[in-house]
Motif scaffolding. Structure first.
Motif, PDB file in Angstrom:
ATOM      1  N   ALA A 130       0.836  -3.510  -8.205  1.00  0.00           N
ATOM      2  CA  ALA A 130       0.926  -3.533  -6.744  1.00  0.00           C
ATOM      3  C   ALA A 130      -0.424  -3.865  -6.115  1.00  0.00           C
ATOM      4  O   ALA A 130      -0.492  -4.546  -5.084  1.00  0.00           O
ATOM      5  CB  ALA A 130       1.429  -2.184  -6.231  1.00  0.00           C
ATOM      6  N   THR A 131      -1.500  -3.409  -6.734  1.00  0.00           N
ATOM      7  CA  THR A 131      -2.845  -3.707  -6.231  1.00  0.00           C
ATOM      8  C   THR A 131      -3.125  -5.202  -6.312  1.00  0.00           C
ATOM      9  O   THR A 131      -3.647  -5.809  -5.366  1.00  0.00           O
ATOM     10  CB  THR A 131      -3.903  -2.932  -7.037  1.00  0.00           C
ATOM     11  N   GLN A 134       0.632   6.731  -6.927  1.00  0.00           N
ATOM     12  CA  GLN A 134      -0.547   7.514  -7.298  1.00  0.00           C
ATOM     13  C   GLN A 134      -0.245   9.008  -7.226  1.00  0.00           C
ATOM     14  O   GLN A 134      -0.672   9.784  -8.091  1.00  0.00           O
ATOM     15  CB  GLN A 134      -1.721   7.152  -6.382  1.00  0.00           C
ATOM     16  N   CYS A 165       0.953   0.800 -10.159  1.00  0.00           N
ATOM     17  CA  CYS A 165      -0.110   0.775  -9.143  1.00  0.00           C
ATOM     18  C   CYS A 165      -1.022  -0.433  -9.346  1.00  0.00           C
ATOM     19  O   CYS A 165      -1.433  -1.085  -8.381  1.00  0.00           O
ATOM     20  CB  CYS A 165      -0.942   2.056  -9.210  1.00  0.00           C
ATOM     21  N   ILE A 190       1.730   1.931  -3.550  1.00  0.00           N
ATOM     22  CA  ILE A 190       0.552   2.385  -4.297  1.00  0.00           C
ATOM     23  C   ILE A 190       0.287   3.862  -4.042  1.00  0.00           C
ATOM     24  O   ILE A 190       0.055   4.644  -4.970  1.00  0.00           O
ATOM     25  CB  ILE A 190      -0.678   1.536  -3.918  1.00  0.00           C
ATOM     26  N   GLN A 195       0.813  -1.212   0.000  1.00  0.00           N
ATOM     27  CA  GLN A 195       0.000   0.000   0.000  1.00  0.00           C
ATOM     28  C   GLN A 195       0.848   1.264   0.000  1.00  0.00           C
ATOM     29  O   GLN A 195       0.448   2.284  -0.566  1.00  0.00           O
ATOM     30  CB  GLN A 195      -0.931  -0.009   1.222  1.00  0.00           C
TER      31      GLN A 195
END
Length: 375
Positions: free
Chosen positions: A76-77, A39, A73, A35, A32
């Motif tokens: 990673a999600t 972002q 992202c 991420i 997280q």
């Protein structure tokens, strides 16, 4: 009256530098935390674009950077969802994570396609990365739809087919581009399409091959629902994929950073997939896979991937021999799967999850074959 020239750096350029710093920071993080930072980086790249940048090169670099961060992202999600402990895993959370990843990949594709070269076409590195993101989209859609009840190509696969088709087009456009584009890659590993001497990029050929093989697998899985005029598409895609794997290895050049052992491993994996797409499986392709995987493993790297794939190939051959009631041959092949494949992988890493998962199965099957041969 002389106008006073300002030495102040444009706001857009400042924002671009800040975005690049955030990107580099985010690439070093995990989960997280990564991420969140990525972002921020993507948003800052877009800020730089909206503020205005002094050159077209910086504009396209900002678009590329934003797309790159969005794709990271998305990855990673997916990774964060896969890493959840068992007691936190739920169907709802899995669906939510896939939905977020799909949205991020789709945004990345849209931004990559705005990164243009001097001829007004999608820049080669952006085309390749957009193709990678589209293949990830297709894989997520296939995974999501596999849980549903729909079964026809029209109902289930339209979006997946479109993603694979567009990815194929982007890879091919990068490979057929003339000239070499030297661009700022925003800290990522970009792919050259054709270098100064016209030599094509091995990684892009391999990406194309993976795309075509996955596309072929999708059509094979839905063959019963394909219209008659599309029945031969999977075989054609499969053959094109194998040719692309071969081309990737043929143009591999270590001076360009190409990873020949990895390319050979991918080729071997592709041959296994191709062999299993027909009924009965094509034995000659499994033997070709073994040859390429043995070549990959011969580089003596601490890499378990070719060894695990080698074990898989021997297991498939053993199962075919067992089905043909050739028990001694099946026993020998199960033994090879253990000794040449999974066992060697475990010698490198005793906790290798793939080898641990696979090692017991061929051992049990070998014992069953031995028992059958006795009786």
């Amino acid at each position: 009256m002389k106008l006073k020239r300002s030495n102040k750096e444009p706001e857009g350029s400042i924002a671009l530098a800040e975005a690049e710093a955030l990107q580099q920071k985010g690439e070093k993080k995990r989960g997280q935390e990564a991420i969140g930072i990525l972002q921020q980086a993507s948003a800052r790249f877009r800020d730089a674009i909206s503020m205005g940048l002094p050159s077209e090169d910086e504009l396209h670099d900002a678009r590329f950077g934003s797309a790159w961060c969005l794709a990271l992202c998305a990855e990673a999600t997916k990774a964060a969802a896969d890493a959840l402990p068992d007691h936190l895993i739920s169907r709802k959370k899995d669906v939510e994570a896939k939905h977020v990843a799909l949205r991020l990949y789709s945004q990345a594709v849209a931004e990559y396609k705005q990164v243009l070269d001097s001829y007004g076409k999608v820049r080669s590195d952006a085309a390749v990365n957009a193709g990678n993101a589209l293949c990830a989209v297709a894989e997520l859609l296939v995974s999501s739809n596999s849980h549903g009840s729909r079964s026809t190509l029209t109902e289930v696969c339209t979006a997946e087919v479109q993603a694979y088709e567009e990815a194929r087009h982007l890879y091919q456009s990068a490979l057929t581009r003339t000239g070499y584009e030297d661009s700022n890659n925003q800290g990522c590993s970009t792919s050259r399409s054709v270098d100064e001497e016209g030599e094509q990029d091995a990684d892009t050929w391999c990406n194309l091959a993976d795309c075509l093989m996955s596309y072929a697998q999708l059509l094979t899985d839905r063959k019963a629902s394909l219209p008659q005029e599309r029945q031969g598409e999977a075989a054609a895609l499969c053959q094109a994929a194998l040719q692309a794997y071969e081309q990737a290895c043929a143009v591999s050049d270590s001076s360009h950073g190409d990873d020949l052992p990895g390319l050979l491993c991918n080729w071997g994996s592709g041959l296994i997939a191709a062999a299993l797409m027909t009924e009965p499986p094509r034995i000659e392709l499994l033997h070709q896979a073994i040859s390429q995987l043995q070549h990959s493993a011969s580089f003596s790297r601490a890499d378990t991937a070719p060894l695990n794939r080698l074990g898989d190939a021997w297991v498939h051959l053993a199962e075919l021999a067992e089905a043909a009631m050739v028990h001694e041959e099946a026993k020998l092949m199960f033994t090879k799967a253990l000794e040449e494949g999974y066992g060697r992988a475990l010698a490198i890493n005793r906790m290798d999850p793939e080898a641990l998962d696979r090692e017991l199965s061929p051992l049990v099957e070998a014992l069953v074959v031995l028992a059958l041969s006795v009786f």
